[in-house]
Write a protein that holds these residues in place. Structure first.
Motif, mmCIF file in Angstrom:
data_model
loop_
_atom_site.group_PDB
_atom_site.id
_atom_site.type_symbol
_atom_site.label_atom_id
_atom_site.label_comp_id
_atom_site.label_asym_id
_atom_site.label_seq_id
_atom_site.Cartn_x
_atom_site.Cartn_y
_atom_site.Cartn_z
ATOM 1 N N UNK C 118 11.447 58.337 -75.997
ATOM 2 C CA UNK C 118 10.925 57.314 -76.912
ATOM 3 C C UNK C 118 11.586 57.373 -78.279
ATOM 4 N N UNK C 119 12.349 58.433 -78.561
ATOM 5 C CA UNK C 119 12.920 58.603 -79.899
ATOM 6 C C UNK C 119 13.911 57.516 -80.280
ATOM 7 N N UNK C 120 14.907 57.294 -79.445
ATOM 8 C CA UNK C 120 15.940 56.311 -79.782
ATOM 9 C C UNK C 120 15.353 54.905 -79.945
ATOM 10 N N UNK C 121 14.442 54.474 -79.059
ATOM 11 C CA UNK C 121 13.824 53.158 -79.280
ATOM 12 C C UNK C 121 13.112 53.065 -80.627
ATOM 13 N N UNK C 122 12.388 54.098 -80.997
ATOM 14 C CA UNK C 122 11.663 54.054 -82.267
ATOM 15 C C UNK C 122 12.630 54.000 -83.442
ATOM 16 N N UNK C 123 13.759 54.681 -83.324
ATOM 17 C CA UNK C 123 14.753 54.654 -84.403
ATOM 18 C C UNK C 123 15.323 53.253 -84.573
ATOM 19 N N UNK C 124 15.719 52.616 -83.473
ATOM 20 C CA UNK C 124 16.336 51.289 -83.623
ATOM 21 C C UNK C 124 15.319 50.245 -84.072
ATOM 22 N N UNK C 125 14.052 50.524 -83.854
ATOM 23 C CA UNK C 125 13.013 49.587 -84.305
ATOM 24 C C UNK C 125 12.536 49.926 -85.710
ATOM 25 N N UNK C 126 13.121 50.973 -86.311
ATOM 26 C CA UNK C 126 12.808 51.315 -87.699
ATOM 27 C C UNK C 126 11.415 51.899 -87.888
ATOM 28 N N UNK C 127 10.939 52.642 -86.923
ATOM 29 C CA UNK C 127 9.585 53.194 -87.022
ATOM 30 C C UNK C 127 9.514 54.287 -88.077
ATOM 31 N N UNK C 128 8.350 54.357 -88.707
ATOM 32 C CA UNK C 128 8.053 55.466 -89.606
ATOM 33 C C UNK C 128 6.829 56.206 -89.071
ATOM 34 N N UNK C 129 6.858 57.515 -89.230
ATOM 35 C CA UNK C 129 5.707 58.308 -88.793
ATOM 36 C C UNK C 129 4.723 58.420 -89.953
ATOM 37 N N UNK C 130 3.428 58.354 -89.614
ATOM 38 C CA UNK C 130 2.390 58.543 -90.621
ATOM 39 C C UNK C 130 1.869 59.966 -90.483
ATOM 40 N N UNK C 131 1.968 60.732 -91.567
ATOM 41 C CA UNK C 131 1.542 62.133 -91.540
ATOM 42 C C UNK C 131 0.375 62.302 -92.501
ATOM 43 N N UNK C 132 -0.713 62.883 -91.985
ATOM 44 C CA UNK C 132 -1.902 63.039 -92.834
ATOM 45 C C UNK C 132 -2.317 64.486 -92.908
ATOM 46 N N UNK C 133 -2.832 64.842 -94.086
ATOM 47 C CA UNK C 133 -3.549 66.104 -94.214
ATOM 48 C C UNK C 133 -4.952 65.746 -94.699
ATOM 49 N N UNK C 134 -5.764 66.773 -94.958
ATOM 50 C CA UNK C 134 -7.102 66.506 -95.500
ATOM 51 C C UNK C 134 -7.027 65.709 -96.789
ATOM 52 N N UNK C 135 -5.951 65.908 -97.557
ATOM 53 C CA UNK C 135 -5.911 65.339 -98.906
ATOM 54 C C UNK C 135 -4.795 64.336 -99.114
ATOM 55 N N UNK C 136 -3.912 64.158 -98.126
ATOM 56 C CA UNK C 136 -2.777 63.275 -98.414
ATOM 57 C C UNK C 136 -2.396 62.473 -97.188
ATOM 58 N N UNK C 137 -1.647 61.425 -97.421
ATOM 59 C CA UNK C 137 -1.057 60.669 -96.317
ATOM 60 C C UNK C 137 0.303 60.203 -96.783
ATOM 61 N N UNK C 138 1.301 60.354 -95.927
ATOM 62 C CA UNK C 138 2.630 59.851 -96.300
ATOM 63 C C UNK C 138 3.294 59.273 -95.068
ATOM 64 N N UNK C 139 4.312 58.439 -95.366
ATOM 65 C CA UNK C 139 5.124 57.903 -94.277
ATOM 66 C C UNK C 139 6.504 58.496 -94.381
ATOM 67 N N UNK C 140 7.055 58.798 -93.250
ATOM 68 C CA UNK C 140 8.385 59.393 -93.277
ATOM 69 C C UNK C 140 9.226 58.737 -92.178
ATOM 70 N N UNK C 141 10.462 58.446 -92.531
ATOM 71 C CA UNK C 141 11.341 57.857 -91.514
ATOM 72 C C UNK C 141 11.640 58.922 -90.461
ATOM 73 N N UNK C 142 11.954 58.462 -89.262
ATOM 74 C CA UNK C 142 12.195 59.434 -88.188
ATOM 75 C C UNK C 142 13.446 60.253 -88.478
ATOM 76 N N UNK C 143 14.422 59.628 -89.125
ATOM 77 C CA UNK C 143 15.641 60.371 -89.475
ATOM 78 C C UNK C 143 15.308 61.539 -90.383
ATOM 79 N N UNK C 144 14.321 61.340 -91.265
ATOM 80 C CA UNK C 144 13.918 62.429 -92.154
ATOM 81 C C UNK C 144 12.979 63.414 -91.460
#
Lengths: 762, 181, 306
Positions: C118-144
């Protein structure tokens, strides 16, 4: 007497309900009170000298009952033909799966932990990895002491050549000079594996001085003999029982770990159970399909008649000979093939290496050798401009012909197999024409039947129900359960009236087990003979009651009737009840070994494999598609035709052919042992790829049924191994048809097909 | 948050001891109160503590399918599933397929000749059951893909496909619940 | 080892703040443990019952895929099949029905394997992952996110709650194709995903990413000159062979694969070009409205249903 044939009601597996409900027990499913968990400590190096093997820490670990090594069992060499091995390594290890020690502990985790605490230091020795290099004068020896081994029979040996054989008929070199065209080819096949879905398991329990061993073995009597030999026990102190067996394909033939676990249980003073992981099932079963190098030179006339062949075969024996001593002759027979060749000169060597030992995996040597010789055959056909089917038609053995080794065949059906398989494929191609990257391929093959001693006890009980007690071993084929059909036919009762007791060496007469496609051939004859004894008794009883001649009594449909007198009959159950008050209805027979044919060729080291009893023949014809950009091949159709004599159990027979073909597709395309410095690198089902249900082609099977004399019951021959022989060869010829040149390594992986295309482009 | 574990302290940092959990597993409609190490996989618990050995172990890594069971009706490789994660879910094993009579899949796989050594059979049946539950009238391709996680070395598969097809026809594509509540 | 069953995302984040590792289907963790590759973490938190992570949602301009969505769901979800078809192609090829049933996209992403389908499809579609902790939320590109084979840049207490993808425009198509030695139970030896958008007969955007030919999923660079050239596209979204070949060559050149059991580096470099060509071809046809069923591997070519 009824002849069993395909119009009988469908065969019913007596073990079917156990297997579909989950109630049937396999060895790993068994538990015994107080049972310890066993784990083996393997060498994990291909070749080395043991400098230290210290089990102190393992023995001291809490929960460990026993740790045993070579010091704890009798110090002796064993193995059939060439005794060259010990239960536990002493001084030198010769392959990665060699057993150093065995542990029994309170649970599997503790056993594993104890194995990790065994302190092993092995000084590496040079690894004998390459078949050609192993033959050189300066090659390191796998067995420094090879000369001291006491081999039996005609078993020529020389250094790393564990044994050797040759077949010579006529003057091949001179005959070659008369050929219009001479073609030379070289083929290399990788090793492969049996891969039963059940990893093997052994459970041993001592009571006093006798041991009962439950084991996933195809050959319980051979396992028993191995335990008795290596632990020096009398035969009647060792009882081997095989619960349901989850497939074998030869991988569970031979004697393997029964003695290790028995010795361990004795040391632990409690029962011990060993269950292999899948990785162990790849690395250590010490029985896998041998890799092979085949070099062939064949001369043909412009009319497409083979006049001479010279050939050399090198077979990877691995570290110990096990049952492979007969492989050279068998491989030589296969590179000659079912052809009329007037002059021939073949040599085959079984070469020691530091690999896992080879052994009888489903038709040993045959799929690889057939792949080589049938690829070569298509090259010959090409060289003289003949269609591959027509070329074979002109050269294969027909009824009454003399084969290349000088055996004259009686009525055989190879020509009909060729015609029927080819016609079936041609009809399919006429209906759906070949696609742009598709081609067809054809291959013929053969395989011997093995006539060996086997016994059977049959008893008819007071209610007319019947029990067969047989040493035959069921490994999935259903062959053992077909014995009930034979007895039912002899006794005039229904197969459902018969129960079979099998796979217990303490109660059954000796038999070869599920090996060499011989269950029906040998045990069938024994059951037939034992049943006839009871049938004769029944006829005598009925004759007295009905005032008829015993010879006129007909046993059928549960009744003893008189031929020509429809009214007069007695229920067989009533006869059985009266017999229970007098002479019991017992049959016991040892089937005589059929007389073997003779050959005119000169054979050295043949190990009894040059003359073939009741040879089986087959032809596989396939349609294959190849993706030319990637080399990925896909088998779309297989049309098979088999001469295995009379077919006694059609549904079982079709199952054998279909299963053998799919295993053959795996060997053709995706299944191959990958080695690095003698260590297997793909010991798992992700990297060693079996065919899945999504891959399998359409398979059509026809049987050329010939009532074969001097064979199995009712004119049957063997069938379990033959379907595995020709498939890879036919696929090779189809791939060649698509890409224009032969792929000379097996398996013909996508990358190898692609490389072949690339090389042809240059 | 509910915790299913008694947070035992690990004696060694690098080799965490599995804490023992009290869990209740529901297998073929029967509830089993068990004390299990957290790291126990479901197949070993079914074969050991629960005592149902119809579920087989052939590979340890989801490559053979012999250990296939249904979890709330969905196929799962029980060799690679933590037993404690199955708490509160309906587990169906091959022993749960037949009622008084054989399940049609069991009957048909025997009639078709789709059973030889039988070691893959339980897993194959569970995958087939899940497939027919999801897709009552599967095409041959859907049967092939639906059973593609189950390796069989004996039969060459053709008769297994035939058995699933026959069962689908026999049940007339009627969706029915396989999960024993 | 302890295992806590989370009933809300907050439960899971609390447990992770205290050092627990998340487990969904657990396939990779349990298999790794049983094969002796890695012991199970001392603390686990089960997130497979979090229904809030198991949804695919379409907002006007973005699609959100919960990290707990299984491959079995992805391959039939109408939003994924309709708009993010390459992801459905990939999900349908993962393992077996059973592994697709328990394996989640979040587990896949956070494993960081360069062989994940599923990695390559998500990259070409420009997906970003949403990462959460108890106190924060951020989006990060898959390349990062992916820093190497099996390593990710996320912190130990960060839970991937999902993926966010900008909703593709109309006249868009995507596809994922991989090399398979058999038609099921494969792992990617090499694969390629493509995402193509058209405006009329012009390619307005083209992205291609490659599976299992580099330490992480690799996006193919230098495709800019393919964009905005009307002559490159024939009728029905068929990209002319010369352009497909050029894309394939770029893919082959930019691949830096290893040799291993599954294939040599040379073969992988060659075949990834073939896969890239086929992925772009299929994506473009889909963009032009052609029905190519999911997955492409079972619709056309050597692995096609017969």
């Amino acid at each position: 007497m009824t002849v069993l044939s395909s119009d009988l009601p469908p065969f019913r597996r007596a073990d079917g309900p156990d297997k579909v409900t989950g109630s049937g027990r396999y060895t790993a499913d068994l538990s015994v009170t107080g049972m310890a968990y066993a784990k083996l400590c393997f060498a994990k190096v291909a070749h080395g000298r043991i400098r230290r093997l210290d089990v102190t820490a393992a023995r001291e670990l809490a929960g460990v009952f026993a740790v045993i090594t070579a010091d704890d069992v009798p110090d002796l060499l064993y193995s059939p033909v060439i005794p060259d091995r010990r239960l536990f390594a002493r001084d030198v290890v010769r392959f990665e799966g060699e057993v150093l020690a065995a542990v029994a502990a309170v649970d599997a985790e503790t056993a594993e932990r104890a194995v990790s605490l065994i302190d092993v230091e092995i000084e590496p020795l040079p690894v004998v990895n390459d078949l050609e290099a192993a033959l050189k004068e300066d090659s390191p020896l796998v067995h420094e002491d090879w000369e001291s081994y006491e081999a039996t029979g005609d078993t020529p040996r020389d250094r790393n050549v564990a044994t050797f054989s040759s077949i010579t008929k006529g003057d091949a070199a001179s005959a070659m000079d008369t050929a219009d065209v001479v073609v030379s080819s070289r083929y290399v096949a990788d090793g492969s594996h049996a891969v039963p879905i059940e990893p093997r398991s052994v459970l041993a329990q001592w009571e006093g001085d006798a041991v009962t061993i439950w084991t996933s073995s195809q050959v319980p009597f051979e396992a028993r003999a191995g335990v008795c030999e290596t632990l020096q026990l009398p035969t009647n102190r060792v009882r081997v029982i095989v619960p349901h067996l989850g497939g074998g394909f030869g991988g569970k033939c031979g004697f393997h770990f029964e003695a290790h676990v028995a010795a361990l249980a004795k040391a632990a003073k409690r029962p011990a159970k060993l269950v292999f992981s899948r990785e162990e099932e790849f690395l250590a079963p010490d029985r896998r399909r041998e890799s092979m190098i085949v070099e062939l030179t064949t001369g043909v006339t412009n009319d497409g008649e083979i006049v001479a062949r010279q050939g050399r075969v090198l077979i990877d024996n691995g570290a110990y000979v096990a049952d492979a001593a007969f492989f050279p002759q068998l491989a030589a027979m296969h590179v000659g093939g079912p052809y009329r060749i007037p002059a021939i000169e073949l040599e085959a060597s079984l070469v020691y290496t530091n690999h896992q030992p080879s052994g009888s995996v489903r038709a040993p040597t045959a799929p690889q050798a057939c792949w080589a010789v049938e690829s070569h055959t298509d090259e010959l056909a090409d060289a003289v401009g003949l269609d591959p089917v027509e070329f074979r038609r002109r050269n294969i053995v027909h009824t009454g012909d003399e084969g290349f080794a000088g055996q004259v065949y009686g009525e055989i059906g190879l020509d009909e197999c060729l015609e029927r398989a080819a016609a079936s494929l041609a009809a399919s191609v006429a209906e759906v024409p070949l696609g742009s990257h598709e081609a067809t391929g054809v291959a013929v093959s053969w395989w011997p039947s093995f006539g060996v001693p086997a016994g059977a006890n049959v008893k008819m009980q007071e209610d007319g129900s019947v029990q067969i007690i047989t040493g035959a071993q069921e490994c999935g084929t259903g062959a053992v359960m077909t014995l009930a059909d034979i007895a039912a036919d002899e006794l005039g009762v229904e197969p459902s009236d018969i129960r079979i007791v099998y796979q217990d060496t303490a109660v059954a007469p000796t038999g070869p087990g599920a090996t060499g496609s011989q269950t029906l051939l040998n045990h069938g004859r024994a059951v037939e003979a034992a049943s006839r004894q009871i049938a004769d008794q029944l006829r005598e009883l009925a004759a007295a009651e009905l005032e008829a001649a015993a010879g006129d009594i007909v046993l059928a449909d549960g009744q003893a009737g008189v031929a020509g007198s429809p009214g007069a009959s007695l229920a067989i159950a009533d006869l059985a009840a009266s017999a229970a008050q007098a002479d019991l209805l017992l049959g016991s027979a040892s089937a005589p070994v059929p007389e073997y044919p003779t050959v005119s060729a000169v054979c050295v080291g043949d190990q009894g494999m040059a003359a073939w009893l009741a040879p089986q023949f087959s032809c596989h014809a396939v349609r294959v598609a190849v993706d030319p950009d990637t080399g990925v091949s896909r088998v779309l159709e297989v049309h098979a035709a088999h001469d295995s004599g009379t077919i006694l159990n059609p549904i079982g027979a079709h199952g054998q052919v279909e299963g053998g073909i799919v295993m053959g597709i795996g060997q053709a395309l995706t299944e191959g042992t990958q080695l690095g410095e003698g260590l297997q690198r793909n010991a798992g089902l992700l990297e060693y790829k079996l065919q899945t249900i999504a891959d399998v082609p359409t398979i059509s099977t026809q049987f050329v049924e010939i009532d074969t004399p001097n064979a199995g019951p009712r004119g049957s021959k063997g069938l379990a191994e033959a379907p595995n022989v020709a498939t890879a060869a036919a696929i090779a010829n189809a791939i060649r048809g698509v890409i224009g040149s032969s792929v000379r390594t097996l398996p013909m992986t996508a990358e190898r097909v692609w490389s072949t295309i690339e090389e042809a482009r240059v | 948050m509910t915790s299913s574990s008694e947070h035992a302290t690990s004696p060694e940092k690098n080799a965490p001891a599995a804490s023992v959990n009290h869990v209740e597993l529901t297998v073929n409609g029967v509830s089993y109160p068990l004390h299990l190490g957290t790291d126990r996989n479901l197949s070993s618990v079914l074969r050991g503590e629960v005592g149902l050995t119809g579920t087989k172990e052939g590979c340890d890594d989801c490559e053979c399918g012999a250990c296939m069971v249904l979890l709330d009706g969905q196929p799962v490789n029980s060799c690679s599933y933590l037993a404690v994660q199955a708490a509160g879910r309906a587990i169906t094993t091959v022993e749960g397929l037949a009622g008084d009579d054989l399940h049609p899949l069991q009957r048909n796989i025997l009639a078709a000749g789709g059973v030889q050594c039988g070691f893959c059979t339980p897993g194959m049946l569970m995958s087939a059951e899940a497939l027919l539950e999801r897709t009552p009238l599967p095409s041959d391709e859907e049967i092939r893909i639906g059973l593609s996680g189950n390796l069989c070395r004996c039969t060459g598969y053709a008769r297994i496909i035939e058995a699933v097809r026959a069962t689908s026809v026999e049940l007339d594509g009627v969706r029915r619940s396989s999960v024993t509540e | 080892m302890t295992l806590t069953i989370a009933h809300t995302v907050d439960d899971a984040l609390t447990a992770m703040a205290q050092g627990a590792r998340p487990i969904a289907g657990g396939t990779d963790l349990v298999v790794g443990h049983r094969q002796g590759k890695a012991p199970l973490p001392a603390q686990l938190v089960a997130i497979d019952r979090l229904t809030e992570l198991s949804r695919v949602e379409l907002a006007s301009d973005q699609i959100r895929i919960g990290s707990g969505v299984t491959h079995a769901d992805l391959m039939i979800d109408p939003i994924v099949v309709g708009r993010l078809t390459a992801v459905a192609d990939a999900a349908a090829l993962v393992g077996s029905p059973a592994t697709r049933n328990v394996g989640t996209i979040g587990g896949n992403i956070m494993n960081g394997s360069p062989a994940m389908d599923t990695g390559a499809p998500l990259v070409v579609l420009g997906a970003e992952a949403v990462l959460r902790t108890e106190t924060s939320e951020r989006r990060v590109s898959l390349a990062d996110l992916w820093t190497g084979p099996g390593t990710v840049s996320a912190q130990a207490d960060e839970l991937c709650t999902g993926l966010v993808i900008s909703t593709p425009t109309t006249q868009h198509g995507s596809a994922y194709v991989r090399l398979e030695y058999r038609r099921a139970m494969e792992i990617a030896i090499v694969g390629a995903a493509a995402s193509v958008s058209f405006d009329g007969d012009r390619i307005t955007s083209l992205r291609v990413a490659l599976t299992a030919v580099a330490p992480t999923i690799r996006e193919v660079k230098g495709l800019d000159d393919v964009v905005d050239q009307p002559s490159f596209v024939g009728t029905g979204g068929v990209i002319v062979p010369e352009v497909l070949s050029r894309i394939g060559s770029l893919a082959s050149q930019q691949a830096t694969p290893i040799s291993d059991l599954r294939a040599s580096d040379r073969y992988r470099s060659h075949v990834v070009g073939v896969m890239a060509r086929r992925a772009v071809d299929a994506a473009a046809r889909r963009a032009a409205g052609e029905e190519i069923s999911v997955p492409v591997n079972r619709a056309i070519g050597i692995g096609a249903q017969r």
